[in-house]
Design a protein around this motif. Sequence first.
Motif, PDB file in Angstrom:
ATOM      1  N   THR A 118       0.855  -1.175   0.000  1.00  0.00           N
ATOM      2  CA  THR A 118       0.000   0.000   0.000  1.00  0.00           C
ATOM      3  C   THR A 118       0.892   1.225   0.000  1.00  0.00           C
ATOM      4  OG1 THR A 118      -1.849   1.095   1.123  1.00  0.00           O
ATOM      5  CG2 THR A 118      -0.118   0.166   2.519  1.00  0.00           C
ATOM      6  N   SER A 119       0.384   2.337  -0.485  1.00  0.00           N
ATOM      7  CA  SER A 119       1.203   3.546  -0.596  1.00  0.00           C
ATOM      8  C   SER A 119       1.013   4.437   0.625  1.00  0.00           C
ATOM      9  CB  SER A 119       0.839   4.324  -1.864  1.00  0.00           C
ATOM     10  OG  SER A 119      -0.527   4.702  -1.828  1.00  0.00           O
ATOM     11  N   LEU A 120       2.028   5.196   0.926  1.00  0.00           N
ATOM     12  CA  LEU A 120       1.998   6.167   2.026  1.00  0.00           C
ATOM     13  C   LEU A 120       2.383   7.521   1.457  1.00  0.00           C
ATOM     14  CD1 LEU A 120       1.873   6.960   5.047  1.00  0.00           C
ATOM     15  CD2 LEU A 120       4.290   6.329   5.207  1.00  0.00           C
ATOM     16  N   THR A 121       1.483   8.487   1.561  1.00  0.00           N
ATOM     17  CA  THR A 121       1.737   9.826   1.030  1.00  0.00           C
ATOM     18  C   THR A 121       1.929  10.801   2.174  1.00  0.00           C
ATOM     19  OG1 THR A 121       0.377   9.362  -0.911  1.00  0.00           O
ATOM     20  CG2 THR A 121       0.842  11.674  -0.432  1.00  0.00           C
ATOM     21  N   ILE A 122       3.048  11.526   2.158  1.00  0.00           N
ATOM     22  CA  ILE A 122       3.335  12.544   3.171  1.00  0.00           C
ATOM     23  C   ILE A 122       3.266  13.908   2.502  1.00  0.00           C
ATOM     24  CG2 ILE A 122       5.018  13.391   4.852  1.00  0.00           C
ATOM     25  CD1 ILE A 122       6.172  10.584   4.967  1.00  0.00           C
ATOM     26  N   ASP A 123       2.250  14.678   2.866  1.00  0.00           N
ATOM     27  CA  ASP A 123       2.088  16.004   2.271  1.00  0.00           C
ATOM     28  C   ASP A 123       3.234  16.921   2.678  1.00  0.00           C
ATOM     29  OD1 ASP A 123      -0.272  15.267   1.055  1.00  0.00           O
ATOM     30  OD2 ASP A 123      -1.498  15.829   2.797  1.00  0.00           O
ATOM     31  N   ASN A 124       3.668  17.749   1.733  1.00  0.00           N
ATOM     32  CA  ASN A 124       4.704  18.759   2.007  1.00  0.00           C
ATOM     33  C   ASN A 124       5.985  18.141   2.568  1.00  0.00           C
ATOM     34  OD1 ASN A 124       2.819  20.818   1.283  1.00  0.00           O
ATOM     35  ND2 ASN A 124       1.919  20.640   3.328  1.00  0.00           N
ATOM     36  N   PHE A 125       6.360  16.953   2.097  1.00  0.00           N
ATOM     37  CA  PHE A 125       7.528  16.240   2.620  1.00  0.00           C
ATOM     38  C   PHE A 125       8.787  17.093   2.548  1.00  0.00           C
ATOM     39  CE2 PHE A 125      11.227  13.505   1.911  1.00  0.00           C
ATOM     40  CZ  PHE A 125      11.179  12.712   3.048  1.00  0.00           C
ATOM     41  N   LEU A 126       8.983  17.790   1.417  1.00  0.00           N
ATOM     42  CA  LEU A 126      10.224  18.532   1.219  1.00  0.00           C
ATOM     43  C   LEU A 126      10.310  19.773   2.102  1.00  0.00           C
ATOM     44  CD1 LEU A 126      10.571  18.289  -2.667  1.00  0.00           C
ATOM     45  CD2 LEU A 126      11.742  16.945  -0.920  1.00  0.00           C
ATOM     46  N   THR A 127       9.184  20.189   2.687  1.00  0.00           N
ATOM     47  CA  THR A 127       9.217  21.380   3.552  1.00  0.00           C
ATOM     48  C   THR A 127       9.453  21.022   5.014  1.00  0.00           C
ATOM     49  OG1 THR A 127       6.805  21.366   3.978  1.00  0.00           O
ATOM     50  CG2 THR A 127       7.593  22.504   1.983  1.00  0.00           C
ATOM     51  N   LEU A 128       9.457  19.736   5.339  1.00  0.00           N
ATOM     52  CA  LEU A 128       9.649  19.323   6.733  1.00  0.00           C
ATOM     53  C   LEU A 128      11.093  19.571   7.170  1.00  0.00           C
ATOM     54  CD1 LEU A 128       7.728  15.932   6.781  1.00  0.00           C
ATOM     55  CD2 LEU A 128       6.933  18.110   7.692  1.00  0.00           C
ATOM     56  N   PRO A 129      11.303  20.018   8.407  1.00  0.00           N
ATOM     57  CA  PRO A 129      12.679  20.163   8.924  1.00  0.00           C
ATOM     58  C   PRO A 129      13.386  18.805   8.914  1.00  0.00           C
ATOM     59  CG  PRO A 129      11.085  21.263  10.360  1.00  0.00           C
ATOM     60  CD  PRO A 129      10.283  20.457   9.382  1.00  0.00           C
ATOM     61  N   VAL A 130      14.694  18.849   8.742  1.00  0.00           N
ATOM     62  CA  VAL A 130      15.467  17.623   8.617  1.00  0.00           C
ATOM     63  C   VAL A 130      15.282  16.701   9.807  1.00  0.00           C
ATOM     64  CG1 VAL A 130      17.798  16.690   8.443  1.00  0.00           C
ATOM     65  CG2 VAL A 130      17.188  18.714   7.124  1.00  0.00           C
ATOM     66  N   HIS A 131      15.274  17.272  11.046  1.00  0.00           N
ATOM     67  CA  HIS A 131      15.179  16.418  12.214  1.00  0.00           C
ATOM     68  C   HIS A 131      13.811  15.730  12.294  1.00  0.00           C
ATOM     69  CE1 HIS A 131      13.512  20.286  13.658  1.00  0.00           C
ATOM     70  NE2 HIS A 131      12.737  19.517  14.442  1.00  0.00           N
ATOM     71  N   ASP A 132      12.760  16.352  11.727  1.00  0.00           N
ATOM     72  CA  ASP A 132      11.442  15.716  11.698  1.00  0.00           C
ATOM     73  C   ASP A 132      11.431  14.552  10.708  1.00  0.00           C
ATOM     74  OD1 ASP A 132      10.536  17.470  13.521  1.00  0.00           O
ATOM     75  OD2 ASP A 132       9.324  18.686  12.171  1.00  0.00           O
ATOM     76  N   VAL A 133      12.109  14.718   9.567  1.00  0.00           N
ATOM     77  CA  VAL A 133      12.168  13.649   8.583  1.00  0.00           C
ATOM     78  C   VAL A 133      12.883  12.440   9.177  1.00  0.00           C
ATOM     79  CG1 VAL A 133      13.058  12.960   6.331  1.00  0.00           C
ATOM     80  CG2 VAL A 133      12.117  15.249   6.651  1.00  0.00           C
TER      81      VAL A 133
END
Length: 244
Positions: A229-244
């Motif tokens: 199944t797929s997992l979509t994370i909205d605005n992934f590229l805008t997340l701070p590095v430590h959150d990723v």
Amino acid sequence: YIVLKEEPGCIHVFGDFLKYIYTGEVHLSHYNVLPLLMLADKYNVLDLRDVCVDYMCCHLVSTVQHNQAVSWLQYAELCNHRDLARTCEDFIKWNFHKVSCTSDFLLMEREVLMHFLRLSDLVIHDEYSLFQGVARWIWHQICRSDAEILEDALEILSCIRFPMMTPQHLNLLDKSLIGDHFREFFTDKVLHSMTYHACSFQEKQTIARVSHELTDFQPRNYTNDLWSTSLTIDNFLTLPVHDV
């Protein structure tokens, strides 16, 4: 005087190579980085070699668009650039379908192709998609009048996990580009696979358990709805590095 003989691709970037030697500056792109690396290896310019390798490791995502993933991998392996080779291999393994749709894929060496086909952690939509890419590669070799490919092809096709295809896909095998060349092989594989599909769930579990050394019955990392199944994370590229 000394006449320098370079590969055709290196001739066009030789000016950039000389500029780097005299100024220490170079503008790298997908179009010039591989021939510059070839020149750096040939003339033992270690700092330029390291810069090129770092650039290639950081820009692999765009290699599919620029039709270079396989070329970069095979050159890295040839010249023992281990980090680059490992990074390229992982990228191709995780994006095999996209890579297999490029013309660069058709230049993949037989041993390299078989290495990927033996992997259980290969990421692919389904086994039939993998077969289509392999069939396209074999057909390209046939069209080049490669006499040895008909013998090698059976060994390559044996790496396809036919029992992991759906019955609908199995029925399409003889209609493929290479169906007429290997009809007897496909007939045997379809019969073998259909017998597996006719088994109960418990019987399939038993087959998978007692045949753990036979990869035919081991699924890969399939991305179709039946297996994942797929997992979509909205605005992934805008997340701070430590959150990723």
